[in-house]
Structures are given as C-alpha cells and as structure tokens.
Design an enzyme around this catalytic site. Structure first.
Site, PDB file in Angstrom:
ATOM      1  N   SER A  96       9.040  -9.320   3.844  1.00 40.20           N
ATOM      2  CA  SER A  96       8.363  -8.676   2.342  1.00 40.20           C
ATOM      3  C   SER A  96       8.334  -9.626   1.532  1.00 40.20           C
ATOM      4  N   THR A 137      -2.342  -0.496  -3.828  1.00 42.09           N
ATOM      5  CA  THR A 137      -1.981   0.867  -4.348  1.00 42.09           C
ATOM      6  C   THR A 137      -1.509   2.027  -5.490  1.00 42.09           C
ATOM      7  N   HIS A 141      -4.946   6.915  -4.129  1.00 38.54           N
ATOM      8  CA  HIS A 141      -5.624   5.931  -3.212  1.00 38.54           C
ATOM      9  C   HIS A 141      -4.635   5.184  -1.933  1.00 38.54           C
ATOM     10  N   ARG A 249      -0.975  -9.958   6.591  1.00 41.79           N
ATOM     11  CA  ARG A 249      -1.482  -9.040   7.744  1.00 41.79           C
ATOM     12  C   ARG A 249      -0.992  -9.809   8.929  1.00 41.79           C
ATOM     13  N   GLU A 369       0.356  -2.335   4.246  1.00 45.94           N
ATOM     14  CA  GLU A 369      -1.179  -3.663   5.024  1.00 45.94           C
ATOM     15  C   GLU A 369      -2.075  -2.600   5.985  1.00 45.94           C
ATOM     16  N   HIS A 372      -1.312   1.797  11.221  1.00 47.28           N
ATOM     17  CA  HIS A 372      -1.238   2.127  12.384  1.00 47.28           C
ATOM     18  C   HIS A 372      -2.848   2.263  12.582  1.00 47.28           C
TER      19      HIS A 372
HETATM   20  P1  TGC Z   1     -15.754  -1.163   3.646  1.00 44.24           P
HETATM   21  O1  TGC Z   1     -16.801  -0.906   2.908  1.00 44.24           O
HETATM   22  O2  TGC Z   1     -15.353  -2.326   4.999  1.00 44.24           O
HETATM   23  O3  TGC Z   1     -15.145  -3.449   2.484  1.00 44.24           O
HETATM   24  C1  TGC Z   1     -15.738  -3.527   1.178  1.00 44.24           C
HETATM   25  C2  TGC Z   1     -15.893  -5.142   1.035  1.00 44.24           C
HETATM   26  O4  TGC Z   1     -14.391  -5.604   1.885  1.00 44.24           O
HETATM   27  C3  TGC Z   1     -14.508  -6.609   2.080  1.00 44.24           C
HETATM   28  N1  TGC Z   1     -13.732  -6.116   3.614  1.00 44.24           N
HETATM   29  C4  TGC Z   1     -13.440  -7.816   3.586  1.00 44.24           C
HETATM   30  N2  TGC Z   1     -13.467  -8.508   3.030  1.00 44.24           N
HETATM   31  C5  TGC Z   1     -12.144  -9.521   3.538  1.00 44.24           C
HETATM   32  N3  TGC Z   1     -11.191  -8.912   4.429  1.00 44.24           N
HETATM   33  C6  TGC Z   1     -10.735  -8.048   4.964  1.00 44.24           C
HETATM   34  N4  TGC Z   1     -10.434  -7.681   5.858  1.00 44.24           N
HETATM   35  C7  TGC Z   1     -12.022  -6.947   4.656  1.00 44.24           C
HETATM   36  N5  TGC Z   1     -12.525  -5.531   5.142  1.00 44.24           N
HETATM   37  C8  TGC Z   1     -13.649  -5.774   4.367  1.00 44.24           C
HETATM   38  C9  TGC Z   1     -15.875  -6.209   3.051  1.00 44.24           C
HETATM   39  O5  TGC Z   1     -17.043  -6.992   4.164  1.00 44.24           O
HETATM   40  C10 TGC Z   1     -16.705  -4.920   2.017  1.00 44.24           C
HETATM   41  O6  TGC Z   1     -17.450  -6.706   1.268  1.00 44.24           O
HETATM   42  P2  TGC Z   1     -18.711  -6.507   0.011  1.00 44.24           P
HETATM   43  O7  TGC Z   1     -18.853  -7.919  -0.284  1.00 44.24           O
HETATM   44  O8  TGC Z   1     -20.043  -5.837   1.143  1.00 44.24           O
HETATM   45  O9  TGC Z   1     -18.119  -4.925  -0.795  1.00 44.24           O
HETATM   46  O10 TGC Z   1     -14.356  -0.813   3.031  1.00 44.24           O
HETATM   47  P3  TGC Z   1     -13.938   0.712   3.413  1.00 44.24           P
HETATM   48  O11 TGC Z   1     -13.936   1.215   1.062  1.00 44.24           O
HETATM   49  O12 TGC Z   1     -14.776   1.572   3.795  1.00 44.24           O
HETATM   50  O13 TGC Z   1     -12.684   0.472   2.918  1.00 44.24           O
HETATM   51  C11 TGC Z   1     -11.915   0.367   3.918  1.00 44.24           C
HETATM   52  C12 TGC Z   1     -10.924  -0.568   3.825  1.00 44.24           C
HETATM   53  C13 TGC Z   1     -11.040  -1.729   4.718  1.00 44.24           C
HETATM   54  C14 TGC Z   1     -11.135  -0.599   2.615  1.00 44.24           C
HETATM   55  C15 TGC Z   1      -9.414   0.085   4.593  1.00 44.24           C
HETATM   56  O14 TGC Z   1      -9.654   0.531   6.223  1.00 44.24           O
HETATM   57  C16 TGC Z   1      -8.464  -0.684   5.102  1.00 44.24           C
HETATM   58  O15 TGC Z   1      -8.089  -1.128   5.039  1.00 44.24           O
HETATM   59  N6  TGC Z   1      -6.819   0.040   4.370  1.00 44.24           N
HETATM   60  C17 TGC Z   1      -6.217  -0.137   4.009  1.00 44.24           C
HETATM   61  C18 TGC Z   1      -4.999  -0.826   2.671  1.00 44.24           C
HETATM   62  C19 TGC Z   1      -4.110  -1.727   2.567  1.00 44.24           C
HETATM   63  O16 TGC Z   1      -3.813  -2.046   3.957  1.00 44.24           O
HETATM   64  N7  TGC Z   1      -3.520  -1.654   1.884  1.00 44.24           N
HETATM   65  C20 TGC Z   1      -2.412  -2.417   1.575  1.00 44.24           C
HETATM   66  C21 TGC Z   1      -1.618  -3.035   0.379  1.00 44.24           C
HETATM   67  S1  TGC Z   1      -1.040  -3.465   0.026  1.00 44.24           S
HETATM   68  C22 TGC Z   1       0.316  -3.310   0.694  1.00 44.24           C
HETATM   69  O17 TGC Z   1       0.656  -2.312   1.436  1.00 44.24           O
HETATM   70  C23 TGC Z   1       1.301  -4.425   1.080  1.00 44.24           C
HETATM   71  S2  TGC Z   1       3.405  -4.573   1.229  1.00 44.24           S
HETATM   72  C24 TGC Z   1       3.574  -5.809   0.758  1.00 44.24           C
HETATM   73  C25 TGC Z   1       5.147  -6.210   1.894  1.00 44.24           C
HETATM   74  O18 TGC Z   1       6.221  -6.208   0.986  1.00 44.24           O
HETATM   75  O19 TGC Z   1       4.873  -6.513   2.657  1.00 44.24           O
HETATM   76  P1  FAD Z   2      -2.387   7.249   3.133  1.00 44.96           P
HETATM   77  O1  FAD Z   2      -3.882   7.031   2.503  1.00 44.96           O
HETATM   78  O2  FAD Z   2      -2.677   9.136   2.412  1.00 44.96           O
HETATM   79  O3  FAD Z   2      -2.732   7.954   4.413  1.00 44.96           O
HETATM   80  C1  FAD Z   2      -1.784   9.134   4.896  1.00 44.96           C
HETATM   81  C2  FAD Z   2      -2.242   9.072   5.982  1.00 44.96           C
HETATM   82  O4  FAD Z   2      -3.880   9.631   6.303  1.00 44.96           O
HETATM   83  C3  FAD Z   2      -1.694   7.673   7.361  1.00 44.96           C
HETATM   84  O5  FAD Z   2      -0.962   8.195   8.576  1.00 44.96           O
HETATM   85  C4  FAD Z   2      -3.512   7.373   7.555  1.00 44.96           C
HETATM   86  O6  FAD Z   2      -3.243   6.873   8.581  1.00 44.96           O
HETATM   87  C5  FAD Z   2      -3.270   7.981   7.163  1.00 44.96           C
HETATM   88  N1  FAD Z   2      -5.664   8.332   7.211  1.00 44.96           N
HETATM   89  C6  FAD Z   2      -5.974   7.934   6.009  1.00 44.96           C
HETATM   90  N2  FAD Z   2      -7.414   8.041   6.137  1.00 44.96           N
HETATM   91  C7  FAD Z   2      -7.984   8.013   7.114  1.00 44.96           C
HETATM   92  C8  FAD Z   2      -8.953   8.010   8.154  1.00 44.96           C
HETATM   93  N3  FAD Z   2      -9.739   7.553   7.692  1.00 44.96           N
HETATM   94  N4  FAD Z   2      -8.732   8.118   8.913  1.00 44.96           N
HETATM   95  C9  FAD Z   2      -8.134   8.661  10.137  1.00 44.96           C
HETATM   96  N5  FAD Z   2      -6.189   8.589   9.248  1.00 44.96           N
HETATM   97  C10 FAD Z   2      -6.356   8.900   7.691  1.00 44.96           C
HETATM   98  N6  FAD Z   2       0.440  -1.600  -1.942  1.00 44.96           N
HETATM   99  C11 FAD Z   2      -0.075  -2.524  -2.959  1.00 44.96           C
HETATM  100  O7  FAD Z   2      -0.700  -1.770  -3.263  1.00 44.96           O
HETATM  101  N7  FAD Z   2       1.445  -3.341  -2.832  1.00 44.96           N
HETATM  102  C12 FAD Z   2       2.430  -3.256  -2.404  1.00 44.96           C
HETATM  103  O8  FAD Z   2       3.209  -4.479  -2.975  1.00 44.96           O
HETATM  104  C13 FAD Z   2       2.825  -2.388  -1.915  1.00 44.96           C
HETATM  105  N8  FAD Z   2       4.387  -2.343  -1.014  1.00 44.96           N
HETATM  106  C14 FAD Z   2       4.758  -1.097  -0.255  1.00 44.96           C
HETATM  107  C15 FAD Z   2       6.004  -0.797   0.191  1.00 44.96           C
HETATM  108  C16 FAD Z   2       6.179   0.060   0.910  1.00 44.96           C
HETATM  109  C17 FAD Z   2       8.113   0.283   1.474  1.00 44.96           C
HETATM  110  C18 FAD Z   2       5.443   1.089   1.281  1.00 44.96           C
HETATM  111  C19 FAD Z   2       6.354   1.769   1.997  1.00 44.96           C
HETATM  112  C20 FAD Z   2       4.415   0.722   1.127  1.00 44.96           C
HETATM  113  C21 FAD Z   2       3.757  -0.386   0.014  1.00 44.96           C
HETATM  114  N9  FAD Z   2       2.498  -0.118  -0.209  1.00 44.96           N
HETATM  115  C22 FAD Z   2       2.247  -1.140  -1.181  1.00 44.96           C
HETATM  116  C23 FAD Z   2       1.099   0.535  -0.243  1.00 44.96           C
HETATM  117  C24 FAD Z   2       0.649   0.987   1.039  1.00 44.96           C
HETATM  118  O9  FAD Z   2      -0.141  -0.190   1.208  1.00 44.96           O
HETATM  119  C25 FAD Z   2       0.223   2.152   1.500  1.00 44.96           C
HETATM  120  O10 FAD Z   2       1.297   2.804   1.558  1.00 44.96           O
HETATM  121  C26 FAD Z   2      -0.509   2.611   2.640  1.00 44.96           C
HETATM  122  O11 FAD Z   2      -1.658   1.937   2.451  1.00 44.96           O
HETATM  123  C27 FAD Z   2      -0.203   4.109   2.709  1.00 44.96           C
HETATM  124  O12 FAD Z   2      -1.004   4.333   2.239  1.00 44.96           O
HETATM  125  P2  FAD Z   2      -0.244   6.018   1.951  1.00 44.96           P
HETATM  126  O13 FAD Z   2       0.559   6.239   1.482  1.00 44.96           O
HETATM  127  O14 FAD Z   2      -0.974   6.527   0.283  1.00 44.96           O
HETATM  128  O15 FAD Z   2      -1.651   7.192   2.895  1.00 44.96           O
END
Ligand code: TGC
Ligand code: FAD
Length: 390
Positions: A96, A137, A141, A249, A369, A372
């Site tokens: 990470s 995050t 949200h 990812r 990230e 699932h």
């Molecule tokens: P949506 O309407 O689908 O897309 C909005 C705009 O974004 C573009 N887009 C992407 N661009 C690049 N890569 C991708 N993977 C993209 N997915 C979508 C899309 O084309 C659009 O662009 P534009 O120009 O038309 O505006 O978005 P939505 O609001 O419906 O949301 C869907 C989405 C993709 C955000 C959702 O499915 C999602 O991925 N949610 C998960 C959020 C997430 O992964 N958070 C992670 C936080 S960081 C973290 O967890 C770090 S952990 C670090 C560690 O310790 O390793």
């Molecule tokens: P929520 O979005 O509230 O989701 C809760 C549940 O609802 C999940 O099971 C999800 O799958 C489900 N759900 C949500 N929407 C839907 C839908 N449309 N349909 C069906 N099911 C749905 N974020 C950062 O920005 N930077 C970081 O460095 C970072 N590091 C992290 C480190 C750790 C240890 C952890 C645990 C998290 C970290 N995160 C970070 C945050 C991480 O990306 C979020 O926890 C993750 O994206 C999920 O968001 P949430 O926890 O708010 O869950």
C-alpha cells in the site's frame, strides 16, 4: 516459517525479461530480510514500520515507471507489477505504501502537474525523502466520489480549501497530500497540499483489525490557504482521480498474488509435514483439493496480470479490464488466505504463520480502490453499456 517458494506452474518466468527477474530478485531478497522478520510485531503493535520507506526508495520501489529525469526508474508496467507482487508477499500494508506513493501521488503529479511541480516533488518522492498521500474518499462519499463536498475558492494568490477526507493511507506521515476538491463551478480539481499549512490537520484512525502495519487517517481542511501554484493544471473532472486509481488498481491486481502465494506456500509445506492418522495431511483428498485449487487460481491470476501488463505497456488496457483484474485477483487471494488457514488447523490462527494477517489485510484490499461490488458493476456497465450508478 518456511522458505518462500513462489508459484510458476505455467512457466510464466519465461515471459519475463532478465531485467524483470533482476528487479524481482532484489525486492524479494529485501522483503525476506527487512519485512518478514518484523511484520508480525508491527501488525500486533498497530504500527507502520516507517524506517522501511527510505529503503524502499533506495530499492526503486517508488515510481518505477516514472521517467529517470524526474528520479524514477523509467521501467515498464510489468516491472511495476512484479515489484507489487513481491512487496505484498511481505504485507499488503507495505505494498500500500508503495502503491500510494507511486500511483496516487507521483502518477498525478507526473501526468497532470506543471514542469515546476514535477521538478519540485518527483525526485524527492522517488527516494522516499518526501512521502505523499491521496485524498479522495470523504466521510459521506466513498464509492461515489463525484458527490464530494470538499471545495475551494479563489482568494488572490491562494485558494481557500475546506472539507475533510477519510480513510487516507499515510495521512499522518505524509509531507504532501494530493487532494481532490471542487472549485467554485463544482468541477473536481487536484491540489498539492503541503504539511504544516495553518488549518490542515491529519489525525490517525485507530482500532483497525486490518492493515495494522499501515497508517490510515483523516485529512481535515479548515480554511487552508493553498498557494495557486499548487493546483494541478492539466486535468479537470473526476477522470483525474480515477486515472490515478487505474494505475493503483493495476498494481493491486499484481500485489494480491504475492499474498496468495505466501499463504499457498505455507499451507503446502505445513500439509507435507503435519501428520494425522499416521499420514501427512497432504495425502488426504480434501487437502489436495484445496491446494490444487489454490495453485490453479494463482496461475490464472498470473496470466491475467501478465496480459494486462502488456496491454498497459501498449497504453491499451481499459479501466474496465483493470477493474476485472483487481476484483478477481483480490478475491482469489482472500479466498486462499481463508482456506489455507484452515489447512493449518489451530496453528493457523497464530502469528507463527502469515495467513491471519494476510486475510485481515485483504479485507481492506477488497474494499479500497473500489469495492468488490463496485468493480463488478463497472464490468456490468462495460458489457451492457448501462450504468448501474446513475
Ligand atoms: P462516471 O460518470 O462513470 O465517470 C465520471 C468521469 O470519469 C471518467 N472515468 C474514468 N476516467 C479514467 N479512469 C477511470 N477508471 C474512469 N471511470 C470513469 C468518465 O469517463 C467520466 O469522464 P467525463 O470526462 O465524461 O466527465 O462516474 P460515476 O460518478 O458514475 O462514478 C462511478 C465510479 C467510476 C466513480 C465508481 O464506479 C468508482 O470507481 N467508485 C470507487 C471509488 C474508489 O475506487 N475510490 C478509491 C479511493 S482511493 C483508495 O482507495 C486508495 S487505497 C490506497 C492504498 O492503501 O493502497
Ligand atoms: P461505501 O461507498 O459506503 O459502500 C458501502 C457498501 O455499499 C459497499 O459494500 C459497497 O460495495 C456498497 N455500494 C455502494 N454503492 C453501491 C452501488 N451503487 N451498488 C451496489 N453496492 C454499492 N481512500 C482514499 O481516498 N485514499 C486512501 O489512501 C485510502 N486508503 C484506504 C485505506 C484503508 C485501510 C481503507 C479501508 C480504505 C481506504 N480508502 C482510501 C477508502 C476506500 O477507497 C473506500 O473505503 C472505498 O472506496 C469504499 O467506500 P466506503 O468505505 O465509503 O463504502
């Protein structure tokens, strides 16, 4: 603990270059020497072994694909993947740290930053002299970052930033945070926020049962004055942070294989050694079924990321392909961690073996990230053309 014997059932090593193998061997040796002996205690103590950061920088684990002129190693994406696999064999928290530094901090500065920003930050991030974190995050949200509330407005030579981020890896130890926030028009933009600015706090989140050897915390912004030159000029909208997630990812899809191989290797050695009913438990069909399924799933995961890596090298890997690989490989590793622990019976719950730690870590990896289920819905969207989100 048994000597580490990685899986290569389909001769995938033959697909790697000599350079990939040299990099892998350097990281593997370092993990055996520097991570494995200390990691169980770090997890017990709920303490990130921060002294490893400089060593990781020296090894080239930060920004391996960033060009050499900015302090990176200029390597390809298979090299990045191989490094992630080796680090996560040690611990998901160590991987990470490298994921965040490389894909979530160096990547956006390199892709979307000004020349001045690249020169100021990238070389120090590459060596580990400077540590970064990524704030997307928020408390309200997570899966839906597009609804973020953190915002900034213009004020002369500064932007005034307000809001908060939660669950941020490395938040408390970071020198800079790449923060995603909305401007006055509601457009998502990236800001580089330096530690020490008035109104900026980064409290730690305690009490995790997962990734205990990694720091997680909040980022709180109360009228923080960020200099205008700290705005990432070359990206607007959610595609900015989501592009960084593609890179992270991708690395996780490779990394999870390391945790799975550590669990499989331990279970195999134990099953050959442990006798019940006067026979090694490895002779029982139900144990063999588990072990055979582990090696099959690891092999499938290896082939998936090898192909994905080549697509990414050719700039052809789609976000949906990356989502599929992250989802599949993390789920595979979690399943193997759970079932391999059972092969060790009661011994499997102790810290003499790595399974419980990997299993608990992977509960975070399957959540961050993109969860699932979110990745499944990204695949659903890709194959049907219909978004389940909006
Ligand atoms: P949506 O309407 O689908 O897309 C909005 C705009 O974004 C573009 N887009 C992407 N661009 C690049 N890569 C991708 N993977 C993209 N997915 C979508 C899309 O084309 C659009 O662009 P534009 O120009 O038309 O505006 O978005 P939505 O609001 O419906 O949301 C869907 C989405 C993709 C955000 C959702 O499915 C999602 O991925 N949610 C998960 C959020 C997430 O992964 N958070 C992670 C936080 S960081 C973290 O967890 C770090 S952990 C670090 C560690 O310790 O390793
Ligand atoms: P929520 O979005 O509230 O989701 C809760 C549940 O609802 C999940 O099971 C999800 O799958 C489900 N759900 C949500 N929407 C839907 C839908 N449309 N349909 C069906 N099911 C749905 N974020 C950062 O920005 N930077 C970081 O460095 C970072 N590091 C992290 C480190 C750790 C240890 C952890 C645990 C998290 C970290 N995160 C970070 C945050 C991480 O990306 C979020 O926890 C993750 O994206 C999920 O968001 P949430 O926890 O708010 O869950």
């Amino acid at each position: 603990m048994y000597p580490y014997k990685p899986v290569d059932y389909f001769g995938i090593d033959e697909l790697l270059t000599e350079e990939h193998k040299i990099i892998r061997s350097a990281i593997r040796d370092w993990v055996s020497r520097a991570v494995v002996p200390i990691i169980e205690k770090a997890a017990h103590d709920h303490k990130f072994p921060q002294h490893l950061l400089k060593e990781m920088g020296e090894l080239g684990a930060f920004g391996p694909f960033i060009p050499e002129k900015y302090g990176g190693a200029g390597l390809d994406y298979i090299s990045y993947g191989v490094i992630m696999t080796e680090l996560e064999r040690g611990d998901s928290g160590i991987r990470s740290a490298a994921s965040v530094q490389t894909s979530l901090v160096m990547f956006p500065i390199h892709e979307f930053g000004s020349e001045e920003q690249k020169q100021k930050y990238l070389p120090k991030l590459a060596t580990g002299e400077m540590i970064g974190c990524f704030g997307l995050t928020e408390p309200n949200h997570g899966s839906d970052p597009g609804s973020m509330e953190t915002k900034f407005k213009e004020d002369g030579d500064f932007y005034i930033l307000n809001g908060s981020k939660m669950w941020i890896t490395n938040s408390t130890i970071a020198d800079i945070a790449v923060v995603w926030a909305k401007d006055e028009e509601g457009t998502v933009r990236g800001l580089i926020v330096e530690k020490g600015l008035e109104g900026f706090a980064a409290p730690e989140t305690k009490g995790k049962w997962s990734l205990r050897a990694s720091v997680t915390g909040e980022l709180v912004f109360d009228n923080v004055k960020v200099p205008r030159e700290n705005l990432l000029p070359n990206v607007k909208g959610l595609k900015g942070p989501l592009s960084c997630l593609n890179s992270a990812r991708y690395g996780i899809a490779w990394g999870a294989i390391g945790a799975a191989m550590d669990c499989y290797n331990t279970a195999l050695e134990y099953a050959l050694e442990r006798k019940q009913f006067n026979k090694p438990i490895a002779s029982f069909q139900l144990i063999q079924k588990k072990l055979a399924e582990f090696v099959t799933e690891i092999t499938k995961a290896q082939l998936l990321v090898w192909r994905l890596g080549n697509l990414r090298n050719e700039e052809k890997a789609t976000p949906a392909q990356i989502s599929m690989a992250k989802r599949n490989n993390v789920s595979m590793a979690l399943q193997i961690a759970r079932e391999s622990r059972q092969i060790l019976g009661a011994m499997g719950i102790t810290d003499d073996f790595p399974m419980m730690r990997h299993m608990m870590n992977l509960e975070s990896v399957i959540t961050y990230e993109g969860t699932h289920d979110i990745h499944l819905l990204i695949t659903g969207n890709d194959i049907t053309g219909i978004s389940a989100f909006n």
